[in-house]
Design a protein around this motif. Structure first.
Motif, PDB file in Angstrom:
ATOM      1  N   VAL A 161      -2.563  42.164   1.233  1.00 51.57           N
ATOM      2  CA  VAL A 161      -2.965  42.491   2.604  1.00 51.57           C
ATOM      3  C   VAL A 161      -3.107  41.219   3.430  1.00 51.57           C
ATOM      4  O   VAL A 161      -2.663  41.164   4.580  1.00 51.57           O
ATOM      5  CB  VAL A 161      -4.272  43.319   2.614  1.00 51.57           C
ATOM      6  N   LEU A 162      -3.681  40.173   2.852  1.00 54.91           N
ATOM      7  CA  LEU A 162      -3.828  38.902   3.558  1.00 54.91           C
ATOM      8  C   LEU A 162      -2.467  38.319   3.912  1.00 54.91           C
ATOM      9  O   LEU A 162      -2.246  37.865   5.038  1.00 54.91           O
ATOM     10  CB  LEU A 162      -4.629  37.911   2.723  1.00 54.91           C
ATOM     11  N   SER A 163      -1.539  38.343   2.962  1.00 50.37           N
ATOM     12  CA  SER A 163      -0.206  37.800   3.253  1.00 50.37           C
ATOM     13  C   SER A 163       0.511  38.653   4.290  1.00 50.37           C
ATOM     14  O   SER A 163       1.252  38.130   5.127  1.00 50.37           O
ATOM     15  CB  SER A 163       0.626  37.664   1.978  1.00 50.37           C
ATOM     16  N   ALA A 164       0.291  39.974   4.265  1.00 49.75           N
ATOM     17  CA  ALA A 164       0.896  40.832   5.289  1.00 49.75           C
ATOM     18  C   ALA A 164       0.319  40.523   6.668  1.00 49.75           C
ATOM     19  O   ALA A 164       1.057  40.459   7.655  1.00 49.75           O
ATOM     20  CB  ALA A 164       0.671  42.296   4.935  1.00 49.75           C
ATOM     21  N   LEU A 165      -0.982  40.326   6.746  1.00 44.19           N
ATOM     22  CA  LEU A 165      -1.604  39.968   8.027  1.00 44.19           C
ATOM     23  C   LEU A 165      -1.061  38.641   8.544  1.00 44.19           C
ATOM     24  O   LEU A 165      -0.791  38.491   9.747  1.00 44.19           O
ATOM     25  CB  LEU A 165      -3.124  39.906   7.883  1.00 44.19           C
ATOM     26  N   CYS A 166      -0.903  37.679   7.647  1.00 43.02           N
ATOM     27  CA  CYS A 166      -0.350  36.378   8.048  1.00 43.02           C
ATOM     28  C   CYS A 166       1.088  36.537   8.550  1.00 43.02           C
ATOM     29  O   CYS A 166       1.482  35.894   9.532  1.00 43.02           O
ATOM     30  CB  CYS A 166      -0.390  35.395   6.886  1.00 43.02           C
ATOM     31  N   GLU A 198      -6.360  30.467   9.671  1.00 45.38           N
ATOM     32  CA  GLU A 198      -6.558  30.933  11.045  1.00 45.38           C
ATOM     33  C   GLU A 198      -7.203  32.316  11.087  1.00 45.38           C
ATOM     34  O   GLU A 198      -7.809  32.684  12.087  1.00 45.38           O
ATOM     35  CB  GLU A 198      -5.225  30.954  11.787  1.00 45.38           C
ATOM     36  N   LEU A 199      -7.070  33.075  10.017  1.00 45.95           N
ATOM     37  CA  LEU A 199      -7.647  34.419   9.972  1.00 45.95           C
ATOM     38  C   LEU A 199      -9.063  34.431   9.405  1.00 45.95           C
ATOM     39  O   LEU A 199      -9.878  35.255   9.789  1.00 45.95           O
ATOM     40  CB  LEU A 199      -6.783  35.345   9.101  1.00 45.95           C
ATOM     41  N   ILE A 200      -9.344  33.516   8.481  1.00 47.88           N
ATOM     42  CA  ILE A 200     -10.622  33.529   7.780  1.00 47.88           C
ATOM     43  C   ILE A 200     -11.470  32.364   8.256  1.00 47.88           C
ATOM     44  O   ILE A 200     -11.111  31.206   8.054  1.00 47.88           O
ATOM     45  CB  ILE A 200     -10.406  33.436   6.257  1.00 47.88           C
ATOM     46  N   ALA A 201     -12.576  32.690   8.876  1.00 47.36           N
ATOM     47  CA  ALA A 201     -13.499  31.653   9.340  1.00 47.36           C
ATOM     48  C   ALA A 201     -14.424  31.276   8.188  1.00 47.36           C
ATOM     49  O   ALA A 201     -15.045  32.142   7.569  1.00 47.36           O
ATOM     50  CB  ALA A 201     -14.314  32.155  10.525  1.00 47.36           C
ATOM     51  N   THR A 202     -14.495  30.003   7.886  1.00 48.04           N
ATOM     52  CA  THR A 202     -15.380  29.541   6.824  1.00 48.04           C
ATOM     53  C   THR A 202     -16.404  28.593   7.413  1.00 48.04           C
ATOM     54  O   THR A 202     -16.153  27.923   8.418  1.00 48.04           O
ATOM     55  CB  THR A 202     -14.601  28.830   5.707  1.00 48.04           C
ATOM     56  N   ARG A 203     -17.547  28.544   6.750  1.00 53.89           N
ATOM     57  CA  ARG A 203     -18.607  27.659   7.206  1.00 53.89           C
ATOM     58  C   ARG A 203     -19.360  27.181   5.982  1.00 53.89           C
ATOM     59  O   ARG A 203     -19.847  27.979   5.188  1.00 53.89           O
ATOM     60  CB  ARG A 203     -19.532  28.410   8.157  1.00 53.89           C
ATOM     61  N   ALA A 204     -19.476  25.904   5.833  1.00 57.42           N
ATOM     62  CA  ALA A 204     -20.212  25.341   4.699  1.00 57.42           C
ATOM     63  C   ALA A 204     -21.656  25.105   5.112  1.00 57.42           C
ATOM     64  O   ALA A 204     -21.936  24.627   6.206  1.00 57.42           O
ATOM     65  CB  ALA A 204     -19.574  24.035   4.260  1.00 57.42           C
ATOM     66  N   THR A 245      -1.579  31.307   9.509  1.00 56.29           N
ATOM     67  CA  THR A 245      -1.984  30.932   8.155  1.00 56.29           C
ATOM     68  C   THR A 245      -3.299  31.640   7.811  1.00 56.29           C
ATOM     69  O   THR A 245      -4.014  32.084   8.719  1.00 56.29           O
ATOM     70  CB  THR A 245      -2.200  29.413   8.048  1.00 56.29           C
ATOM     71  N   PRO A 246      -3.635  31.737   6.523  1.00 52.98           N
ATOM     72  CA  PRO A 246      -4.925  32.335   6.157  1.00 52.98           C
ATOM     73  C   PRO A 246      -6.116  31.601   6.780  1.00 52.98           C
ATOM     74  O   PRO A 246      -7.121  32.227   7.116  1.00 52.98           O
ATOM     75  CB  PRO A 246      -4.951  32.226   4.633  1.00 52.98           C
TER      76      PRO A 246
END
Length: 95
Positions: free
Chosen positions: A43-48, A57-63, A54-55
């Motif tokens: 699903v992630l690769s289909a969304l990309c 750009e879709l997934i916001a990460t925060r440390a 790129t992933p």
């Protein structure tokens, strides 16, 4: 989605079908309106592929720094569980 001319979750369903992924309309709606707890790589690769991104750009990460664990203090009482907190032995009596 709006940048790619999609304004409803139902606009995304045929895009998944074209890429061989069958999701129900409810699954697509949840994917669009909520933050998913799990997401398959297909699903992630289909969304990309759909959004040409790129992933990252879709997934916001925060440390974040984890809070240090509390340690015991010297004033704390030590309890020996082997001797002080033992359950009473059960007795089975014939009727």
């Amino acid at each position: 989605m709006a940048a790619h001319g999609m304004f409803a979750a139902t606009d995304l369903e045929p895009q998944f079908v074209d890429r061989g992924i069958k999701l129900s309309s409810v699954q697509v709606w949840r994917l669009v309106t909520q933050t998913p707890e799990r997401l398959s790589l297909r699903v992630l690769s289909a969304l990309c592929d759909i959004f040409e991104c790129t992933p990252a750009e879709l997934i916001a990460t925060r440390a974040e720094n984890a809070a240090p664990r509390k340690t015991s203090t010297a004033d704390a009482e030590v309890v020996d569980l082997a001797t002080s907190v033992r359950p009473k032995r059960a007795r089975i009596r014939p009727e």
